[in-house]
Write a protein that holds these residues in place. Structure first.
Motif, PDB file in Angstrom:
ATOM      1  N   MET A   1      -7.259  28.513  43.501  1.00 43.69           N
ATOM      2  CA  MET A   1      -7.736  29.261  42.187  1.00 43.69           C
ATOM      3  C   MET A   1      -7.248  28.567  40.987  1.00 43.69           C
ATOM      4  N   PHE A   2      -5.792  28.226  41.445  1.00 45.71           N
ATOM      5  CA  PHE A   2      -5.175  27.685  40.046  1.00 45.71           C
ATOM      6  C   PHE A   2      -5.847  26.425  39.561  1.00 45.71           C
ATOM      7  N   GLY A   3      -6.478  25.689  40.359  1.00 46.10           N
ATOM      8  CA  GLY A   3      -7.425  24.532  39.665  1.00 46.10           C
ATOM      9  C   GLY A   3      -8.378  24.958  38.705  1.00 46.10           C
ATOM     10  N   ALA A   4      -8.847  26.098  38.729  1.00 40.81           N
ATOM     11  CA  ALA A   4      -9.795  26.471  37.963  1.00 40.81           C
ATOM     12  C   ALA A   4      -9.398  26.173  36.309  1.00 40.81           C
ATOM     13  N   ILE A   5      -8.079  26.296  36.260  1.00 42.41           N
ATOM     14  CA  ILE A   5      -7.747  25.706  34.802  1.00 42.41           C
ATOM     15  C   ILE A   5      -8.191  24.577  34.202  1.00 42.41           C
TER      16      ILE A   5
END
Length: 317
Positions: free
Chosen positions: A50-54
């Protein structure tokens, strides 16, 4: 003295509760150890990514990485939704998903009810095995089976049509027939898995309800309508709520293996767009914005479906 004596039973109750909780924890240690791999799977492969959603809010490049790539705000969303192709992709995703739910959701329920009425156990087990087996096939195998059946020149169906009518049909290149084949192949592959879930729910229905309805003069149809369906309604609503979260996510494999240029207008969905534009085209920020949009819509739909189910006391939470 009076207050101290009065507080002693309360302390004893707390100690007993603490001891009981400790005992239950010790008894459940093997189960908790078994749960650890499941927890690690969701943390590593579901929550950490979910961190990659940035990236949806950055102008990402490999050299600077996710953290140091320049911030672009909502520019990726503006580019995405200013493209006329995007609306068509979202439309295709919604249409195919809604068709999968409307047509595919009742199929395992009907199949489970029919199997429940079978009295020959050997026949019932064989049918269960046959309908459950496609669940283990990859979509590559399913796509090969579909092409073997419906290909224009080498397909079995077209060979039979040519012998009977003298002509063939472009099943895989016609938009309407492609959608029908796509939905049908999905039902054939996954209906067996859901059928087992609904069969398990049917077996939990109290047999005395069927006996009472039979004494009241209810035939098989009325027993199914007033006993079986209400008995599995909670399971059906649970599965429906979970499927609502995937309305925007048709799936990549199922579309990609059947997709061709002739049906691009109805087969290009969010997952295939992300693969082609993001992975093959290298526009990671743009497709991250699309993926984030897909996830937010799914999140909203799950909550909306749960709120609707709660009005009938069938919500998940």
């Amino acid at each position: 003295m009076h207050s101290a004596a009065k507080g002693t039973p309360g302390l004893q109750i707390k100690e007993r509760r603490r001891a009981e909780a400790k005992r239950r924890l010790n008894d459940n240690i093997p189960l908790l150890i078994l749960f650890v791999p499941v927890l690690l799977f969701y943390v590593i492969f579901k929550y950490v990514p979910m961190f990659g959603a940035i990236m949806a809010f950055k102008d990402y490049n490999f050299a600077q990485g996710i953290l140091h790539s320049p911030w672009s705000g909502f520019r990726n969303f503006q580019i995405l939704f200013s493209n006329p192709q995007t609306l068509g992709i979202i439309r295709n995703s919604l249409v195919l998903s809604v068709l999968n739910i409307v047509v595919g959701f009742p199929a395992p329920i009907i199949l489970a009810i029919l199997l429940n009425e079978v009295r020959k156990q050997w026949f019932k087990k064989w049918v269960q095995t046959l309908v459950y087996l496609p669940h283990f096939f990859s979509w590559v195998i399913v796509g090969g089976i579909v092409i073997t059946l419906f290909a224009e020149q080498t397909g079995i169906v077209n060979a039979m049509l040519e012998r009977t009518t003298g002509s063939t049909t472009l099943f895989l290149y016609n938009e309407i027939s492609w959608i029908a084949i796509f939905v049908g192949s999905g039902i054939w592959k996954e209906a067996g898995f859901s059928t087992i879930i609904f069969l398990a729910a049917i077996t939990n229905i109290d047999p005395s309800l069927y006996e009472a309805s039979s004494l009241d003069g209810a035939n098989k149809w009325k027993q199914i309508l007033y006993v079986t369906l209400p008995g599995i309604s909670s399971t059906a609503i649970l599965i429906l709520i979970l499927q609502m979260g995937n309305v925007m996510s048709v799936g990549f494999d199922s579309v990609y293996v059947l997709q061709n240029a002739g049906v691009y207008n109805v087969s290009e969905v969010i997952s295939t767009y992300i693969y082609k534009v993001g992975i093959q085209g290298g526009q990671f920020s743009l497709t991250s914005a699309m993926g984030l949009f897909e996830s937010v819509v799914g999140f909203i739909l799950v909550f909306a479906a749960n709120m609707a189910a709660r009005k009938f006391d069938r919500g998940l939470w």
